[in-house]
Design an enzyme around this catalytic site. Structure first.
Site, PDB file in Angstrom:
ATOM      1  N   CYS A   1      -7.317  -3.273  -6.448  1.00  0.00           N
ATOM      2  CA  CYS A   1      -6.634  -3.727  -7.672  1.00  0.00           C
ATOM      3  C   CYS A   1      -7.166  -5.062  -8.165  1.00  0.00           C
ATOM      4  CB  CYS A   1      -5.133  -3.817  -7.432  1.00  0.00           C
ATOM      5  SG  CYS A   1      -4.674  -4.810  -5.997  1.00  0.00           S
TER       6      CYS A   1
ATOM      7  N   GLU B   1       4.049  -7.750  -0.090  1.00  0.00           N
ATOM      8  CA  GLU B   1       3.099  -8.288  -1.072  1.00  0.00           C
ATOM      9  C   GLU B   1       3.834  -9.191  -2.058  1.00  0.00           C
ATOM     10  OE1 GLU B   1      -0.491  -5.570  -1.756  1.00  0.00           O
ATOM     11  OE2 GLU B   1       1.227  -4.308  -2.243  1.00  0.00           O
TER      12      GLU B   1
HETATM   13 ZN    ZN Z   1      -4.664  -7.050  -6.455  1.00  0.00          ZN
END
Ligand code: ZN
Length: 662
Positions: A426, A342
């Site tokens: 998120c 990520e």
């Molecule tokens: Zn996120």
């Protein structure tokens, strides 16, 4: 609802030149951002709450319900299994995640900012009920984590590296500060002060305390907010401790792993670059690892650099800023190309179709850039903040405020669409809270100066030397670059007004009360400074040419060579199948083609589109051959481009930012 003002800031070393953002309720935005904030206040904020409930997050935090981890014991991960996207506990009907407290924190924060825009007693009541659950959940010593109390009891503070424990605390603190400021209700703020006191009793330089910090940064910037709102210096000092301690030897995550009987080398991500603890922060010069973590760390570092006047932190931040913006930044302000970590890979590695470019990472870049502006107006940071704001971050939210991107690629073959929700949710509340608080990114206020970082139709109210001043911007920005600013002071007052002159603007003109200002002489670090005694009725006119531009990438970016991206003002453009037909890779834009801008008030909420005459490789006469010795024939085509942030709001289809040139 009462809007409570923050208490006086802490009396830590407070540099005179620190520029602080105006609190959210002191800036009313209209126009472009007004529409975005309305979408969040009227739709997104409620959707976030509903989706959290649908994901059964209440069951994790409500002590009056059976714990999902106890009801259906199926598989509860050990702290060392819980190391990738955040541990999941999956029973036959319930999935629960270790970072759900953070989603509640951000949902509360989004709701809080939205309440300034639009009263919503129903939503406020729901949030109050969530806060009541946290009040009941909190342990007598102040500890508060739904994961460690309800799913993995007995293991608190055993795996800071992987388990988001302090990260969750940070988001709940941010939610608590925002909710207190929006509603005047102290309950969650008091809860989080008790928890922060507990954390301060566990971590710090004193003998007997743990020398740790969180694997996912966030607590640092949250403690700064808590210190500012409560006036408690100890929270600021704790934030500084977490930053100073990160990456020191002996390495905390090594010792912590050994303490729980694990091999530190058995770390899933192999290197502490993943969470930016590979070296002390002041020695870091490459932006590495997980992109959101990096942005949150640098945001906290910038806060501490401002609060303590810490030049060694500032020097590190400038090195990191250079590295990010010259080697690892998408043209959209997206960051972090790889889904694997990520985050960041190698220099100039910016694939378009597989770009991860998480919405949260661009939001994090906005956070970092805005905090760099705390040290003084500088267009180097503000221009980048604007780019991430208008492109790679708000692309994450549909125009109506109901659907969300997690990844923000720069090219799609037609299969990439916004989600109603995400398993790891998120991004939705992150973009929600950023948009709902956009007013606080517009300005920086110092003791005798105001910096205008962003332009747009809006009204700001603030005080200089204890005297109220209002500043009204009238503008159709970003569609038009004419900005009229009226300064209204009850009595004449001297201060410096700093106005950003964006680097993308080729021609700018500035007048004060009709008199032209010599921009060359007035401008430094990309901001024109006007110091005068401001009187009621003073009028500043800034004319920024909304230049259209072809942008080219550094030739080291293999994915973009021979390609061109289109921009107008702060906006990056893309072409979509719905306007241009399929096979967007077959379109080419000649270098000499004239670009035209068109105002389209009825398209996508009112935008400016770009058009040009290009060519398209034909497929009709090619036949079934895969390869030939002659190139395909081409036909003329008119291509139409729309702002990148607005893509995937109409018929689904292909999308492309970097067009072939030729
Ligand atoms: Zn996120």
């Amino acid at each position: 609802m009462t809007a409570s003002q923050p208490a006086a800031a802490t009396d830590t070393a407070r540099p005179k030149l620190a520029f602080r953002p105006l609190p959210v309720p002191q800036v009313d935005v209209r126009g472009f951002w007004g529409d975005r904030v309305d979408a969040v206040a009227s739709r997104t904020a409620g959707i976030l709450y509903d989706r959290c409930v649908e994901a059964r997050m209440l069951e994790q935090i409500d002590p009056d319900r059976p714990s999902p981890g106890v009801v259906i014991p199926f598989h509860s991960p050990s702290p060392d299994e819980a190391n990738t996207q955040g541990a999941e506990f999956t029973g036959s009907t319930v999935t629960t995640q270790m970072f759900w407290d953070s989603d509640w924190g951000k949902t509360i924060e989004t709701a809080a900012y939205s309440l300034y825009r639009r009263r919503n007693p129903e939503l406020e009541k729901k949030i109050d009920a969530v806060i009541d659950m946290y009040a009941k959940l909190q342990q007598p010593d102040g500890y508060l984590s739904s994961w460690y109390q309800r799913i993995q009891p007995g293991l608190r503070w055993t795996n800071l590296r992987d388990c988001h424990e302090l990260y969750c605390a940070g988001h709940l603190i941010e939610g608590a500060v925002a909710y207190f400021q929006a509603t005047g209700k102290r309950k969650l703020l008091d809860i989080m002060c008790r928890y922060a006191d507990h954390i301060a009793s566990m971590f710090g330089p004193e003998p007997g305390k743990k020398k740790g910090y969180c694997g996912h940064e966030e607590i640092e910037l949250a403690l700064v907010k808590l210190a500012r709102v409560t006036g408690e210096k100890k929270y600021m000092d704790l934030a500084k401790y977490f930053i100073d301690q990160r990456g020191q030897q002996p390495h905390y995550f090594d010792e912590e792993a050994r303490a729980r009987g694990a091999d530190p080398k058995a770390y899933h991500f192999k290197t502490y670059e993943y969470n930016q603890s590979h070296k002390p922060v002041r020695e870091q010069d490459k932006v590495v690892g997980h992109a959101v973590r990096a942005m949150y760390l640098f945001s906290g570092m910038a806060d501490i650099a401002t609060e303590y006047g810490d030049d060694s932190l500032r020097a590190a931040l400038d090195r990191l800023w250079d590295d990010l913006t010259t080697k690892s930044l998408y043209v959209t302000g997206g960051i972090g190309p790889s889904a694997h970590n990520e985050g960041f890979t190698s220099d100039y590695d910016l694939p378009n179709e597989t770009a991860y470019a998480e919405t949260c990472a661009s939001v994090g870049l906005v956070f970092w850039a805005s905090r760099m502006l705390g040290m003084g107006p500088n267009a180097r940071y503000a221009d980048m903040m604007e780019r991430a704001l208008y492109n790679g971050s708000i692309s994450g939210l549909s125009l109506d405020g109901s659907l969300f991107f997690y990844e923000n690629p720069l090219e799609s073959r037609g299969g990439h669409h916004r989600w109603k929700w995400h398993r790891c949710p998120c991004c939705p509340p992150n973009i929600g809270r950023m948009v709902a608080s956009i007013g606080s990114y517009f300005y920086g206020l110092a003791d005798d100066a105001l910096a205008v970082h962003l332009y747009g139709d809006s009204t700001a109210r603030f005080e200089i030397a204890g005297r109220p001043v209002s500043l009204v911007q009238t503008s159709n920005y970003p569609w038009d670059g004419a900005v009229a600013i009226e300064v209204e002071a009850e009595a004449p007052i001297a201060f410096t007004l700093h106005l950003r002159i964006p680097a993308w603007c080729r021609n700018a003109a500035l007048k004060v009360n009709g008199k032209m200002v010599d921009l060359g002489a007035a401008t430094s670090d990309g901001y024109a400074a006007i110091r005068r005694e401001w009187q009621k009725g003073d009028r500043v006119e800034l004319d920024l040419e909304m230049s259209m531009a072809r942008l080219f990438a550094n030739p080291e970016v293999r994915q973009d060579i021979g390609r061109v991206a289109l921009a107008r003002g702060p906006l990056i453009y893309c072409v979509e199948e719905t306007d241009n037909g399929g096979g967007l890779h077959r379109i080419a834009l000649p270098r000499e083609a004239k670009l035209e801008a068109h105002r389209e008030p009825n398209l996508l909420g009112g935008i400016v589109t770009l058009s040009a005459i290009g060519s398209r490789a034909e497929t009709e006469n090619w036949g079934s051959d895969l390869y030939r010795s002659e190139p395909p024939a081409t036909e003329q085509t008119t291509l139409k481009a729309v702002p990148y942030f607005a893509w995937d709001n109409r018929d689904p289809g292909e999308m492309l930012v970097w067009l072939r040139e030729g």
